[in-house]
Design a protein around this motif. Structure first.
Motif, PDB file in Angstrom:
ATOM      1  N   PHE A 134      40.272  -3.756  -6.456  1.00  0.00           N
ATOM      2  CA  PHE A 134      39.597  -3.260  -5.132  1.00  0.00           C
ATOM      3  C   PHE A 134      40.649  -2.258  -4.432  1.00  0.00           C
ATOM      4  O   PHE A 134      41.966  -2.725  -4.118  1.00  0.00           O
ATOM      5  CB  PHE A 134      39.277  -4.375  -4.292  1.00  0.00           C
ATOM      6  N   TYR A 135      40.390  -1.189  -4.014  1.00  0.00           N
ATOM      7  CA  TYR A 135      41.326   0.030  -3.548  1.00  0.00           C
ATOM      8  C   TYR A 135      40.677   0.607  -2.562  1.00  0.00           C
ATOM      9  O   TYR A 135      39.552   0.951  -2.623  1.00  0.00           O
ATOM     10  CB  TYR A 135      41.434   1.148  -4.803  1.00  0.00           C
ATOM     11  N   GLY A 136      41.760   1.162  -1.629  1.00  0.00           N
ATOM     12  CA  GLY A 136      41.010   1.828  -0.287  1.00  0.00           C
ATOM     13  C   GLY A 136      42.155   2.818  -0.181  1.00  0.00           C
ATOM     14  O   GLY A 136      43.336   2.274  -0.206  1.00  0.00           O
ATOM     15  N   ALA A 137      41.729   3.973   0.392  1.00  0.00           N
ATOM     16  CA  ALA A 137      42.717   4.712   0.908  1.00  0.00           C
ATOM     17  C   ALA A 137      42.551   5.663   2.007  1.00  0.00           C
ATOM     18  O   ALA A 137      41.016   5.903   2.231  1.00  0.00           O
ATOM     19  CB  ALA A 137      43.345   5.816  -0.289  1.00  0.00           C
ATOM     20  N   HIS A 138      43.355   6.287   2.831  1.00  0.00           N
ATOM     21  CA  HIS A 138      43.039   6.973   3.910  1.00  0.00           C
ATOM     22  C   HIS A 138      43.793   8.455   3.662  1.00  0.00           C
ATOM     23  O   HIS A 138      45.152   8.199   3.797  1.00  0.00           O
ATOM     24  CB  HIS A 138      43.290   6.446   5.209  1.00  0.00           C
ATOM     25  N   TYR A 139      43.299   9.215   3.679  1.00  0.00           N
ATOM     26  CA  TYR A 139      44.001  10.746   3.386  1.00  0.00           C
ATOM     27  C   TYR A 139      43.873  11.498   4.961  1.00  0.00           C
ATOM     28  O   TYR A 139      42.585  11.740   5.445  1.00  0.00           O
ATOM     29  CB  TYR A 139      43.299  11.586   2.430  1.00  0.00           C
ATOM     30  N   ARG A 140      44.891  12.262   5.281  1.00  0.00           N
ATOM     31  CA  ARG A 140      44.869  12.963   6.728  1.00  0.00           C
ATOM     32  C   ARG A 140      45.468  14.165   6.434  1.00  0.00           C
ATOM     33  O   ARG A 140      46.702  14.331   5.762  1.00  0.00           O
ATOM     34  CB  ARG A 140      45.690  12.179   7.574  1.00  0.00           C
ATOM     35  N   ASN A 141      44.869  15.202   6.786  1.00  0.00           N
ATOM     36  CA  ASN A 141      45.284  16.767   6.765  1.00  0.00           C
ATOM     37  C   ASN A 141      46.043  16.732   7.882  1.00  0.00           C
ATOM     38  O   ASN A 141      45.895  16.466   8.853  1.00  0.00           O
ATOM     39  CB  ASN A 141      44.223  17.613   6.751  1.00  0.00           C
ATOM     40  N   LEU A 142      47.373  17.172   7.736  1.00  0.00           N
ATOM     41  CA  LEU A 142      48.369  17.211   8.809  1.00  0.00           C
ATOM     42  C   LEU A 142      48.479  18.526   9.586  1.00  0.00           C
ATOM     43  O   LEU A 142      49.369  18.941  10.340  1.00  0.00           O
ATOM     44  CB  LEU A 142      49.765  16.682   8.437  1.00  0.00           C
ATOM     45  N   GLY A 143      47.631  19.594   8.980  1.00  0.00           N
ATOM     46  CA  GLY A 143      47.582  20.898   9.538  1.00  0.00           C
ATOM     47  C   GLY A 143      46.324  21.195  10.021  1.00  0.00           C
ATOM     48  O   GLY A 143      45.516  20.443  10.505  1.00  0.00           O
ATOM     49  N   ASP A 144      45.943  22.593   9.846  1.00  0.00           N
ATOM     50  CA  ASP A 144      44.559  23.139  10.659  1.00  0.00           C
ATOM     51  C   ASP A 144      43.487  22.623   9.595  1.00  0.00           C
ATOM     52  O   ASP A 144      43.493  22.433   8.400  1.00  0.00           O
ATOM     53  CB  ASP A 144      44.646  24.544  10.539  1.00  0.00           C
ATOM     54  N   LYS A 145      42.395  21.897  10.111  1.00  0.00           N
ATOM     55  CA  LYS A 145      41.417  21.457   9.477  1.00  0.00           C
ATOM     56  C   LYS A 145      40.468  22.445   8.716  1.00  0.00           C
ATOM     57  O   LYS A 145      39.879  21.922   7.625  1.00  0.00           O
ATOM     58  CB  LYS A 145      40.284  20.773  10.813  1.00  0.00           C
ATOM     59  N   ALA A 146      40.564  23.695   9.076  1.00  0.00           N
ATOM     60  CA  ALA A 146      40.016  24.741   8.239  1.00  0.00           C
ATOM     61  C   ALA A 146      40.808  24.927   7.062  1.00  0.00           C
ATOM     62  O   ALA A 146      40.066  25.417   6.086  1.00  0.00           O
ATOM     63  CB  ALA A 146      39.964  25.879   9.152  1.00  0.00           C
ATOM     64  N   ASP A 147      41.980  24.511   6.767  1.00  0.00           N
ATOM     65  CA  ASP A 147      42.347  24.583   5.726  1.00  0.00           C
ATOM     66  C   ASP A 147      41.857  23.844   4.423  1.00  0.00           C
ATOM     67  O   ASP A 147      41.991  24.188   3.315  1.00  0.00           O
ATOM     68  CB  ASP A 147      44.134  24.237   5.801  1.00  0.00           C
ATOM     69  N   MET A 148      41.385  22.741   4.849  1.00  0.00           N
ATOM     70  CA  MET A 148      40.829  21.794   3.795  1.00  0.00           C
ATOM     71  C   MET A 148      39.720  21.468   4.132  1.00  0.00           C
ATOM     72  O   MET A 148      38.751  20.996   3.118  1.00  0.00           O
ATOM     73  CB  MET A 148      41.847  20.676   3.803  1.00  0.00           C
ATOM     74  N   GLY A 149      39.112  21.748   5.240  1.00  0.00           N
ATOM     75  CA  GLY A 149      37.502  21.587   5.520  1.00  0.00           C
ATOM     76  C   GLY A 149      37.335  20.274   5.971  1.00  0.00           C
ATOM     77  O   GLY A 149      36.118  19.529   6.219  1.00  0.00           O
ATOM     78  N   TYR A 150      38.432  19.431   6.070  1.00  0.00           N
ATOM     79  CA  TYR A 150      38.229  17.929   6.924  1.00  0.00           C
ATOM     80  C   TYR A 150      39.611  17.853   7.473  1.00  0.00           C
ATOM     81  O   TYR A 150      40.671  18.337   7.213  1.00  0.00           O
ATOM     82  CB  TYR A 150      38.023  16.930   5.847  1.00  0.00           C
ATOM     83  N   SER A 151      39.557  16.789   8.459  1.00  0.00           N
ATOM     84  CA  SER A 151      40.678  16.299   9.016  1.00  0.00           C
ATOM     85  C   SER A 151      41.322  15.019   8.403  1.00  0.00           C
ATOM     86  O   SER A 151      42.664  14.788   8.338  1.00  0.00           O
ATOM     87  CB  SER A 151      40.511  16.007  10.630  1.00  0.00           C
TER      88      SER A 151
END
Length: 236
Positions: free
Chosen positions: A170-187
């Motif tokens: 059972f696995y869970g993860a939280h990924y956060r973009n530390l720059g501009d949201k536009a760079d990845m398309g998500y925050s």
């Protein structure tokens, strides 16, 4: 903690489940390789092969001091670029802290091959706390993730239940973009996985179902199923 294989880099990224990461070092140095097929390459909840099967292979050298290094590769068939393969190199150190806990530190460099895909190359640092051969708590962070101007951080936790010759993860993860949201398309986004694995002789069989809260049409990351079969070889 019981003796199991050290993490392979798929799971560098992977990946890294308690089944593969809660591994004590063997008594002596060794080299092992793996070669396999997967119905779909899923990395961090996002398909890397657009629902198609692909090959995967890896090589790991382990030393009884706790140091390990190796490489891992997979075919790619992503819908949004021309990348055809991924090849990663990794190095790390595994240190038992007590009879029930251990710490693993890893650095991984991700390289992509295909039309202009080399611009996506990046390096990631990670640390994982392994508890009682069942729990894994991890942190990973990379600079200029996938060639963007943004750093990215991942926090992850997993629990593996051993039932006879099978393991249920059972696995869970939280990924956060530390720059501009536009760079990845998500925050930020969440990633969940349930996996069933069995090791028989030198063969690993793994079935997973994965889910994120990203847009499935934009990121190819809805509810995904994966079946993988890998053969391991003890070379030395």
């Amino acid at each position: 903690m019981s003796a199991k294989r050290l993490p392979v880099a798929s799971v560098p990224a992977l990946f890294c489940s308690a089944l593969l990461c809660s591994a004590s070092l063997p008594a002596v140095a060794g080299i092992n390789a793996n070669l396999g097929l997967t119905s779909e390459y899923i990395r961090e909840g996002i398909s890397q092969t657009d629902g198609n099967p692909t090959w995967q292979t890896g090589l790991t050298w382990e030393h009884n001091s706790g140091f390990y290094l190796g490489g891992w590769a997979s075919g790619l068939d992503r819908r949004y670029d021309k990348a055809s393969a991924e090849a990663d190199i990794f190095a790390g150190f595994y240190q038992p802290l007590s009879d029930y806990t251990a710490l693993s530190l890893t650095a991984t460099h991700f390289t992509f091959y295909g039309d202009n895909s080399d611009e996506q190359n990046y390096t990631e640092l990670g640390a994982r706390l392994l508890v009682d051969d069942s729990w894994v708590f991890g942190w990973r962070q990379s600079e200029e993730y996938l060639g963007t101007n943004s750093d990215r951080r991942a926090l992850e936790a997993s629990y593996t239940l051993q039932t006879g010759t099978f393991g249920i993860e059972f696995y869970g993860a939280h990924y956060r973009n530390l720059g501009d949201k536009a760079d990845m398309g998500y925050s930020d986004y969440l990633h969940f996985r349930i996996g069933l694995e069995r090791t028989w002789n030198q063969w690993d069989y793994r079935l997973t179902v994965e889910r994120t809260n990203l847009s499935s049409s934009r990121f190819d990351a809805g509810t995904l199923f994966q079946l993988g079969i890998h053969r391991y070889f003890n070379l030395w």
